[in-house]
Design an enzyme around this catalytic site. Structure first.
Site, PDB file in Angstrom:
ATOM      1  N   ALA A   1     -60.033  -0.073  30.501  1.00  0.00           N
ATOM      2  CA  ALA A   1     -60.839  -1.281  30.590  1.00  0.00           C
ATOM      3  C   ALA A   1     -59.925  -2.458  30.877  1.00  0.00           C
ATOM      4  CB  ALA A   1     -61.592  -1.512  29.279  1.00  0.00           C
ATOM      5  N   MET A   2     -60.550  -3.611  31.159  1.00  0.00           N
ATOM      6  CA  MET A   2     -59.755  -4.783  31.509  1.00  0.00           C
ATOM      7  C   MET A   2     -60.349  -6.035  30.882  1.00  0.00           C
ATOM      8  SD  MET A   2     -57.165  -6.028  33.042  1.00  0.00           S
ATOM      9  CE  MET A   2     -56.835  -7.781  32.861  1.00  0.00           C
ATOM     10  N   GLU A   3     -59.468  -6.834  30.286  1.00  0.00           N
ATOM     11  CA  GLU A   3     -59.877  -7.964  29.456  1.00  0.00           C
ATOM     12  C   GLU A   3     -60.121  -9.254  30.220  1.00  0.00           C
ATOM     13  OE1 GLU A   3     -56.755  -6.514  29.401  1.00  0.00           O
ATOM     14  OE2 GLU A   3     -55.179  -8.020  29.160  1.00  0.00           O
TER      15      GLU A   3
ATOM     16  N   GLU B   1     -60.252  -4.869  24.048  1.00  0.00           N
ATOM     17  CA  GLU B   1     -60.440  -5.862  25.120  1.00  0.00           C
ATOM     18  C   GLU B   1     -60.926  -7.188  24.541  1.00  0.00           C
ATOM     19  OE1 GLU B   1     -59.043  -4.842  27.690  1.00  0.00           O
ATOM     20  OE2 GLU B   1     -59.088  -2.716  27.173  1.00  0.00           O
TER      21      GLU B   1
ATOM     22  N   HIS C   1     -58.081  -9.109  23.032  1.00  0.00           N
ATOM     23  CA  HIS C   1     -57.216  -9.722  24.039  1.00  0.00           C
ATOM     24  C   HIS C   1     -57.603 -11.179  24.313  1.00  0.00           C
ATOM     25  CE1 HIS C   1     -54.234  -7.028  25.598  1.00  0.00           C
ATOM     26  NE2 HIS C   1     -55.070  -6.117  26.054  1.00  0.00           N
TER      27      HIS C   1
HETATM   28  N1  B3K Z   1     -54.688  -4.952  30.313  1.00  0.00           N
HETATM   29  C1  B3K Z   1     -55.363  -3.796  30.866  1.00  0.00           C
HETATM   30  C2  B3K Z   1     -54.452  -2.852  31.550  1.00  0.00           C
HETATM   31  C3  B3K Z   1     -54.161  -3.184  32.966  1.00  0.00           C
HETATM   32  C4  B3K Z   1     -53.406  -2.079  33.623  1.00  0.00           C
HETATM   33  C5  B3K Z   1     -52.922  -2.463  34.974  1.00  0.00           C
HETATM   34  N2  B3K Z   1     -52.281  -1.371  35.636  1.00  0.00           N
HETATM   35  C6  B3K Z   1     -56.127  -3.066  29.832  1.00  0.00           C
HETATM   36  C7  B3K Z   1     -55.719  -3.262  28.440  1.00  0.00           C
HETATM   37  O1  B3K Z   1     -54.620  -3.002  28.036  1.00  0.00           O
HETATM   38  O2  B3K Z   1     -56.517  -3.753  27.702  1.00  0.00           O
HETATM   39 ZN    ZN Z   2     -54.604  -4.162  26.380  1.00  0.00          ZN
END
Ligand code: B3K
Ligand code: ZN
Length: 910
Positions: free
Chosen positions: A269-271, A305, A308
């Site tokens: 997932a992505m924050e 997430e 974050h």
């Molecule tokens: N920050 C993203 C990870 C991004 C990965 C890029 N290759 C997810 C996480 O750690 O929450």
């Molecule tokens: Zn993360």
């Protein structure tokens, strides 16, 4: 972007960091969304950075067509800027600049899933770490933080939903079949947190009241048909919001928080600020489709997430070397969140054990291999290769050690100061440590080595009891193996939590020689003391120790180290039965089991070299029968655990689960995957035999009739019941076959159904083929369940390379979807060691084929798979040679991505 085949990709060094030459105040973007060619108009308001000596403007861009470039209203002629290898430089620029850039990008062709791409007809973005530069030219680095306004325009029918970060400030019709939506994010953010989503989506939403009384809108967006699978994600989001308010005093800063699920996604997932984008795997769940583990993972990832938003977004990273600043801290936070959600002490211990298992299974090997790097690395070729278990899980252990050293309150003080100092900034790991230090008045300068030194420290512990003086000495020696580029290691600052058990298994009161207070007068001193090891060798003396104790060292796994201590089998069984620290109770059982398994593995090794076919099977059984050593004691210890009514079922399940093949592999000098597999399987069937009746009792005692609930208690019971089933199935008799088939047919939830299917598949049960095809037919329309179906076969004891190649021909298989590729290929290469490491090297040929094929589609996913051969130096020479050839074949492939190149080059150089 593909590299020139002859070029070696360049290395980026932490020491080369320089502040950006220009800062950005605002970014306005306009998107004309079209899958074939999307036009992006960007207006960037910049000013020269007083803290930088560099003059010109540097923008980054990849796979873009530059249409126009204007500086302060004037179109720049090609002679006024340099466009070279992903970099656009404007050497001469005034102090205040407005840049207007128009670019074209091709979302439909984008299979890397970085930047703007299309999944099942909808648009999504992924910008971390360096994907924003695939959308427009920009100073795409995390220390450039700006406010964004985003205008999205698209066909109304095809893309009825248009989302971006922050708040929706305007929407309307464009009259030509298209519509628009304008979003404004009130917070400054780095470009890696930018996001947009457009397409046919529906949402579950609700208004939620924060502790402060402010109301926020929460939404979970999914494709039509998935709305019956969003409740758990929504519940997890609300729990996360409440938890961060209560535990850290951190409030949601936006009026609206959105989660969007997408089926094609590189990671979990992505924050993105206010618009989290998730792999469907970590959103969608209902009892028929998702297992207890899926439910727990969804809670953890939604939490991660969300957390974050403060640790990562409000305070972000100065550069990518500081990645663990946000990731280690946020993993620590999600681990604590999950533990608090269970609530009970033993529930917390179960979570802790789960986390340590991941660390040992994945991070310890990484720390001992070619990709070993410190929690704050010094160099990288491709940053995407550094989203690792070291940055995440070891990073979380480092954060946890602050809490162990400073106490919960001290840690909270440090967190408060961190936000007070750095809100709205892009900072470094050192800033976090400084906040902990300053808030607590502690010297943590040596602690810095956890950030700079790679490798897993080893701790050698010896003890001495003096019956006359009533003293007990605990002597600890620490060391750390060399890692690539780091020959010399200095002693770490290691918190070692220690307790001492008397002969009845009770904790003894503790008093160190250095302590003035008598613990009898101050019960608050407790029964566990955190010793701070800072030297290479140190002795800690306990006084007033009435009798010779059994030591319980490294309670709750207080530091990410490998600890060696000379316990007798009897002491281990004693600790397993009595230690008040549940982690060490579990640990004692693992140590006991490992002893049996090492003896058995050695016995199997001797046979594997000398015989084959049926002769080998007989010889193997004979060898192991004579080598069973302490397995009777182990069975007895397990029996006690299984019937200890004071224990949670989830803990019992962990306690009777043998160390995994990969953990055992790490403990061997030379890995022999077939011998390890044979030994583990032998011990399991032996235990199944000795404990047969007990396992049946446990099975029936832990049924969970009635409506499904993913709560820890019920999930624990299912886990225990299903581990009993899997043991029974390793006995491989007709009664257990019937039991598994019965469970499969009657299951009312995916946890039980899938556990039965796994058990059947790994057995010789007559119904196993039918069950597999029935499962496929029943769930053909559910991609996440079909992923499970592939994964289970990729890992099955009976699946060899040929079987996996055959499965790749299945119409439902594709390399283009990361979840699907991972489900079959990764599970075979990473989780089926005995078959993957087939003596003829066929597994390695398969691996090389897939790395090369995947690299053409998605370099990030390919580079992950490339790491399956990290530990090639730890195998016997026959396997090593074949692995080297496979690595060399990949290395010689023209046009490799720098992602894969970095991994392969490092492996070969190891
Ligand atoms: N920050 C993203 C990870 C991004 C990965 C890029 N290759 C997810 C996480 O750690 O929450
Ligand atoms: Zn993360």
């Amino acid at each position: 972007m593909r590299n020139d085949p002859a070029a070696t990709p360049s290395t980026i060094y932490r020491k080369d960091y320089i502040a950006p030459s220009y800062l950005v105040d605002t970014v306005e973007m306009g998107f004309d969304l079209d899958p074939v060619s999307t036009r992006v108009a960007t207006r960037i308001v910049m000013r020269r950075n007083p803290a930088s000596l560099a003059k010109g403007i540097v923008l980054l861009g990849e796979e873009l067509e530059l249409v126009t470039l204007r500086l302060n209203g004037k179109r720049l002629k090609p002679a006024q800027y340099l466009l070279d290898g992903g970099m656009l430089r404007i050497p001469l620029a005034p102090a205040k600049v407005i840049l207007e850039i128009e670019t074209l990008t091709q979302p439909e062709k984008n299979t890397s899933l970085m930047g703007l791409y299309v999944s099942n007809g909808n648009f999504f973005t992924q910008c971390e770490a360096e994907g924003f530069r695939k959308i427009t030219y920009f100073p795409d680095r995390p220390d450039v933080m700006a406010k964004y306004t985003v205008m999205l325009r698209a066909d109304r029918k095809k893309y009825p939903v248009l989302l971006s970060n922050g708040n929706l400030i305007e929407k309307g019709d464009l009259g030509d079949g298209r519509h628009y939506a304008k979003w404004e994010d009130p917070f400054k953010k780095p470009s890696y947190l930018f996001a947009l989503v457009a397409g046919k989506l529906v949402c579950q939403q609700e208004k939620y009241m924060l502790k402060s009384g402010r109301k926020v809108l929460l939404q979970v967006w999914v494709e039509k048909g998935n709305l019956d699978k969003t409740q758990h994600a929504m519940d997890s989001l609300k729990n996360s919001i409440r938890w961060d308010e209560e535990r850290f005093g951190l409030e949601l800063d936006l009026d609206r928080f959105m989660i969007v699920a997408v089926g094609d996604f590189n990671m979990g997932a992505m924050e993105n600020k206010g618009l989290n984008i998730f792999n469907t795997k970590f959103v969608l769940a209902n009892p028929e489709l998702a297992t207890d583990v899926d439910y727990a993972n969804i809670e953890a990832v939604v939490g991660h997430e969300y957390f974050h938003n403060w640790t990562g977004n409000r305070v972000t990273c100065r550069d990518w070397f500081q990645l663990s600043l946000k990731e280690g801290l946020t993993v620590f936070r999600d681990q604590e969140f999950s533990a608090d959600m269970v609530g009970t002490d033993s529930g917390r211990a179960v979570k802790r054990i789960d986390d340590v298992r991941v660390l040992r299974q994945a991070q310890f090997p990484e720390d001992a291999g070619p990709m070993a790097h410190s929690v704050r690395p010094d160099a990288y070729v491709e940053i995407n290769n550094f989203y690792t278990v070291t940055i995440y899980e070891k990073g979380a252990e480092v954060v946890r050690m602050y809490q162990t050293l400073l106490g919960r309150d001290g840690f909270r003080k440090g967190m408060d100061l961190y936000f007070k100092r750095h809100d709205g900034q892009a900072v470094a790991c050192d800033d976090f440590r400084a906040a902990m230090v300053d808030a607590n008045g502690r010297d943590l300068s040596q602690f810095e080595r956890w950030y700079s030194q790679a490798g897993t420290p080893k701790l050698q512990v010896t003890t001495h009891y003096d019956a006359l003086k009533k003293t007990y000495d605990v002597t600890m020696v620490q060391s750390c193996q060399t890692t690539p580029g780091q020959k010399k290691k200095l002693p770490f600052h290691i918190p070692v939590a220690v307790g001492l058990l008397d002969q009845h298994g009770f904790d003894m009161p503790l008093r160190l020689k250095s302590e003035a207070i008598n613990p009898a007068q101050d019960p608050a001193l407790g029964i566990t003391r955190v010793l701070e090891l800072t030297k290479a060798k140190q002795t800690f003396r306990f006084i007033d120790v009435a009798e010779k104790p059994v030591p319980s060292i490294l309670r709750n796994f207080s530091a990410p180290v490998v600890m060696d201590i000379d316990y007798t089998d009897a002491e281990l069984a004693f600790l397993l039965a009595h230690d008040s620290d549940p982690f060490n109770r579990w640990e004692a059982g693992q140590r006991l089991a490992t002893r049996s398994l090492i003896v058995l593995t050695n016995a199997a090794k001797n046979v594997i070299g000398t015989a084959d076919g049926t002769a080998r099977k007989t010889a193997m059984t004979a060898a192991m029968n004579s080598a069973v050593s302490n397995s009777a004691a182990l069975a007895e210890a397990f029996r006690i655990i299984l019937f200890d009514g004071t224990l949670d079922a989830a803990f019992q399940e962990l306690a009777v689960t043998l160390p995994s093949e990969s953990v055992l592999a790490e403990q061997s000098d030379v890995i022999d995957p077939q011998a390890i597999h044979a030994a583990r399987h032998y011990l399991r069937s032996k235990l199944a035999h000795v404990l047969n009746e007990d396992l049946w009792v446990v099975y029936y005692a832990n049924e969970t009739p009635g409506d499904y609930s993913p709560d820890a208690l019920a999930a624990g019971k299912r886990a225990l019941k299903n581990v009993a089933l899997s043991y029974l199935m390793d006995g491989d008799d007709a009664d257990s076959h019937i039991l598994a088939q019965h469970q499969y047919d009657g299951a009312t939830n995916m946890t039980d159904r899938f556990a039965a299917l796994v058990a059947l598949t790994n057995s010789s049960a007559p119904g196993k083929a039918d069950a597999l095809s029935q499962f496929y037919a029943d769930f053909a329309k559910e991609p996440l369940v079909i992923d499970k179906w592939f994964a289970l076969q990729g890992m099955a004891r009976t699946s060899d390379v040929a079987a996996v190649r055959q499965l790749m021909q299945h119409p439902a298989f594709t390399l283009n979807n990361p979840n699907r590729a991972r489900s079959l290929i990764f599970s075979f290469c990473n989780n089926n060691p005995a078959n993957f490491h087939a003596a003829d090297g066929s597994g390695y040929t398969f691996w090389a084929d897939q790395v090369i094929a995947l690299d053409n589609v998605n370099p990030q996913v390919a580079a992950r798979l490339a790491r399956a051969l990290d530990r090639w130096r730890k195998y016997g020479s026959g396997l090593q040679d074949q692995m080297r050839s496979a690595l060399q074949r990949v290395a010689a492939t023209p046009d490799l991505s720098k992602d894969v190149q970095e991994v392969i080059t490092k492996a070969l150089a190891y």
